[in-house]
Design a protein around this motif. Structure first.
Motif, mmCIF file in Angstrom:
data_model
loop_
_atom_site.group_PDB
_atom_site.id
_atom_site.type_symbol
_atom_site.label_atom_id
_atom_site.label_comp_id
_atom_site.label_asym_id
_atom_site.label_seq_id
_atom_site.Cartn_x
_atom_site.Cartn_y
_atom_site.Cartn_z
ATOM 1 N N VAL A 111 10.449 -0.565 0.840
ATOM 2 C CA VAL A 111 9.761 0.432 0.022
ATOM 3 C C VAL A 111 10.767 1.213 -0.830
ATOM 4 C CG1 VAL A 111 8.415 2.575 0.130
ATOM 5 C CG2 VAL A 111 7.788 0.617 1.570
ATOM 6 N N GLN A 112 11.900 1.598 -0.234
ATOM 7 C CA GLN A 112 12.941 2.320 -0.979
ATOM 8 C C GLN A 112 13.374 1.527 -2.204
ATOM 9 O OE1 GLN A 112 16.342 0.968 -0.830
ATOM 10 N NE2 GLN A 112 17.015 2.449 -2.383
ATOM 11 N N ASN A 113 13.600 0.239 -2.016
ATOM 12 C CA ASN A 113 14.077 -0.601 -3.108
ATOM 13 C C ASN A 113 13.003 -0.767 -4.185
ATOM 14 O OD1 ASN A 113 15.964 -2.607 -4.341
ATOM 15 N ND2 ASN A 113 14.273 -4.005 -3.854
ATOM 16 N N CYS A 114 11.789 -1.059 -3.762
ATOM 17 C CA CYS A 114 10.698 -1.281 -4.725
ATOM 18 C C CYS A 114 10.355 -0.027 -5.513
ATOM 19 C CB CYS A 114 9.466 -1.809 -3.998
ATOM 20 S SG CYS A 114 9.652 -3.484 -3.343
ATOM 21 N N LEU A 115 10.539 1.143 -4.903
ATOM 22 C CA LEU A 115 10.269 2.395 -5.604
ATOM 23 C C LEU A 115 11.422 2.795 -6.519
ATOM 24 C CD1 LEU A 115 8.625 4.583 -2.801
ATOM 25 C CD2 LEU A 115 7.494 3.633 -4.819
ATOM 26 N N GLY A 116 12.565 2.141 -6.384
ATOM 27 C CA GLY A 116 13.716 2.493 -7.193
ATOM 28 C C GLY A 116 14.356 3.799 -6.782
ATOM 29 N N THR A 135 20.175 4.720 -3.587
ATOM 30 C CA THR A 135 20.760 4.038 -2.427
ATOM 31 C C THR A 135 21.431 5.033 -1.485
ATOM 32 O OG1 THR A 135 22.759 3.583 -3.719
ATOM 33 C CG2 THR A 135 21.099 1.827 -3.601
ATOM 34 N N ASN A 136 21.523 6.290 -1.884
ATOM 35 C CA ASN A 136 21.992 7.349 -0.980
ATOM 36 C C ASN A 136 20.856 7.925 -0.143
ATOM 37 O OD1 ASN A 136 24.688 7.271 -1.863
ATOM 38 N ND2 ASN A 136 24.178 8.550 -3.641
ATOM 39 N N CYS A 137 19.686 7.341 -0.305
ATOM 40 C CA CYS A 137 18.486 7.813 0.401
ATOM 41 C C CYS A 137 18.413 7.166 1.794
ATOM 42 C CB CYS A 137 17.268 7.434 -0.433
ATOM 43 S SG CYS A 137 15.685 7.742 0.332
ATOM 44 N N GLY A 138 18.135 7.962 2.810
ATOM 45 C CA GLY A 138 17.895 7.410 4.146
ATOM 46 C C GLY A 138 16.492 6.820 4.221
ATOM 47 N N MET A 192 0.826 -1.209 0.000
ATOM 48 C CA MET A 192 0.000 0.000 0.000
ATOM 49 C C MET A 192 0.858 1.255 0.000
ATOM 50 S SD MET A 192 -3.371 -0.948 2.247
ATOM 51 C CE MET A 192 -2.636 -0.435 3.780
ATOM 52 N N ALA A 193 1.968 1.230 0.731
ATOM 53 C CA ALA A 193 2.883 2.374 0.756
ATOM 54 C C ALA A 193 3.423 2.663 -0.638
ATOM 55 C CB ALA A 193 4.030 2.094 1.720
ATOM 56 N N ILE A 194 3.798 1.615 -1.347
ATOM 57 C CA ILE A 194 4.337 1.764 -2.704
ATOM 58 C C ILE A 194 3.274 2.328 -3.642
ATOM 59 C CG2 ILE A 194 5.163 0.461 -4.701
ATOM 60 C CD1 ILE A 194 6.464 -1.454 -2.508
ATOM 61 N N GLU A 195 2.039 1.831 -3.520
ATOM 62 C CA GLU A 195 0.947 2.344 -4.360
ATOM 63 C C GLU A 195 0.731 3.840 -4.135
ATOM 64 O OE1 GLU A 195 -0.959 1.143 -6.679
ATOM 65 O OE2 GLU A 195 -0.615 -1.023 -6.627
ATOM 66 N N ALA A 196 0.708 4.257 -2.871
ATOM 67 C CA ALA A 196 0.491 5.673 -2.561
ATOM 68 C C ALA A 196 1.640 6.527 -3.099
ATOM 69 C CB ALA A 196 0.345 5.862 -1.054
ATOM 70 N N PHE A 198 6.980 14.453 -9.734
ATOM 71 C CA PHE A 198 8.191 14.719 -8.957
ATOM 72 C C PHE A 198 9.208 13.610 -9.227
ATOM 73 C CE2 PHE A 198 10.986 14.838 -5.273
ATOM 74 C CZ PHE A 198 11.194 16.197 -5.122
ATOM 75 N N PRO A 199 10.451 13.970 -9.556
ATOM 76 C CA PRO A 199 11.460 12.950 -9.881
ATOM 77 C C PRO A 199 11.898 12.150 -8.652
ATOM 78 C CG PRO A 199 12.422 15.156 -9.943
ATOM 79 C CD PRO A 199 10.956 15.342 -9.755
ATOM 80 N N LYS A 200 11.866 10.843 -8.774
ATOM 81 C CA LYS A 200 12.215 9.964 -7.659
ATOM 82 C C LYS A 200 13.644 10.191 -7.165
ATOM 83 C CE LYS A 200 9.194 6.075 -8.905
ATOM 84 N NZ LYS A 200 9.167 4.626 -9.221
ATOM 85 N N GLU A 201 14.539 10.522 -8.089
ATOM 86 C CA GLU A 201 15.948 10.648 -7.715
ATOM 87 C C GLU A 201 16.209 11.817 -6.765
ATOM 88 O OE1 GLU A 201 15.459 12.363 -11.954
ATOM 89 O OE2 GLU A 201 14.765 10.632 -10.799
ATOM 90 N N GLU A 202 15.218 12.691 -6.578
ATOM 91 C CA GLU A 202 15.404 13.830 -5.680
ATOM 92 C C GLU A 202 14.984 13.528 -4.244
ATOM 93 O OE1 GLU A 202 14.031 17.607 -7.048
ATOM 94 O OE2 GLU A 202 14.777 17.308 -9.094
#
Length: 334
Positions: free
Chosen positions: A95-100, A103-106, A55-59, A69-73
């Motif tokens: 969730v971080q991994n599934c959203l792509g 890897t520098n993201c906390g 559900m988190a990924i869907e939202a 909004f660009p994911k890389e930001e």
């Protein structure tokens, strides 16, 4: 520098539990009786294979797609949940991994219920003001209904499942997130609890407890002492509102809209009258989704923004309160 809410998107599972379905199982509770007491007509229910991370990924995907909004930001993911996929690893990492995301993201989970969204805003604000992040993805995702016993007619009338994703970004303008007020009273921790399953009662098996034929509790499932929760709320929330107005140097008349945790109709009506908030300034949105715990405030705000109830230049007071006991409030300048 301040932080601001840049975008909100939500996800509601497709399963629906109507008052008529509850009435068919509990004939003594008519559909009208349920709606008159709770203000809820139906709730969204997560599927058997649907989890907090799903559900988190869907939202979040809806937020990225809708608001371009660009994911890389994204610098940081904050995931508020009390029903994580696993005890470990952290669901936010999944969730971080599934959203792509980078890897520098906390990424971290934090365990809070009805106050969780406001606490999450405070955490995101702290990261941004400290210069540790510029774009934070705050996700609230909960599947409380998986904890509710089939015979628990009281809790089944209230809770639904949902997820919401909020983008919080740095702002150099005057609009943004204001100052926060927090509160905690762990003396009430057992009044809203799933007692078994954690490390304290890892091997204990609950049993169904009935009184005069009515289901009372099973410690494997969600238990709520509604009377105690009501007393805590009506005692603490008016003081919380006074304190957050004072912290932000505001008077109650300065607030254009109040968005509280969407608990149930009876509780919200009582609090609104006690604080003397005009009905037209008190936003309610839960009739067809139920009490979605930490997602109630962002889902209500998303709807208010879409329907132009929240407009540019408005001051909106947010207040969350419940399980823990935990409570928090802030003021947002839109």
């Amino acid at each position: 520098m301040r932080s601001k809410i840049a975008a909100i998107s939500s996800y509601l599972p497709s399963g629906v539990l109507t008052n008529e379905i509850i009435n068919s199982q509990f004939p003594e509770w008519s559909a009208d009786k349920i709606s008159s007491k709770t203000g809820i007509y139906e709730r969204r229910i997560s599927g058997s294979e649907e989890t907090v991370s799903n559900m988190a990924i869907e939202a979040a995907e809806r937020l990225f797609e809708t608001h371009k909004f660009p994911k890389e930001e994204i610098d940081f993911v904050l995931l508020c949940t009390q029903s994580p996929d696993y005890f470990l690893p952290t669901t936010a990492c999944i969730v971080q991994n599934c959203l792509g995301l980078s890897t520098n993201c906390g990424a971290l989970d934090f365990n809070l219920g009805c106050s969780g969204y406001v606490y999450g805003l405070a955490l995101a604000n702290g990261l941004i003001v400290a210069g540790s992040a510029r774009s934070v993805l705050l996700i609230t995702s909960e599947t409380y209904t998986k904890y509710i016993h089939d015979q628990d007619k009281s809790n089944r009338t209230i809770f639904g499942d949902a997820a919401a994703a909020t983008l919080i970004t740095a702002s150099d303008n005057v609009d943004g997130v204001g100052k926060f007020v927090f509160g905690t009273d762990g003396a009430g921790s057992e009044n809203l609890i799933v007692k078994n399953g954690g490390s304290k009662h890892v091997d204990k098996l609950g049993e169904d407890i009935f009184e005069d034929g009515d289901f009372i509790r099973n410690d494997n499932n969600l238990f709520m002492n509604g009377q105690e929760i009501f007393q805590f709320t009506t005692r603490s929330v008016p003081i919380l509102i006074q304190d957050v107005l004072k912290e932000n140097n505001l008077h109650i008349d300065d607030i254009d809209l109040f968005v509280f945790h969407q608990a149930n109709k009876f509780m919200l009506d009582y609090i609104r009258r006690k604080i003397k908030i005009p009905e037209e300034k008190f936003f309610v949105f839960f009739e067809n989704i139920g009490n979605t715990v930490s997602s109630t405030i962002p889902i209500a705000m998303e709807h208010a923004i879409k329907t132009n109830v929240i407009k540019k230049g408005m001051k909106v007071l947010l207040a969350g309160f419940g399980v823990g006991y935990s409570y928090a409030a802030t003021v947002i300048d839109f």
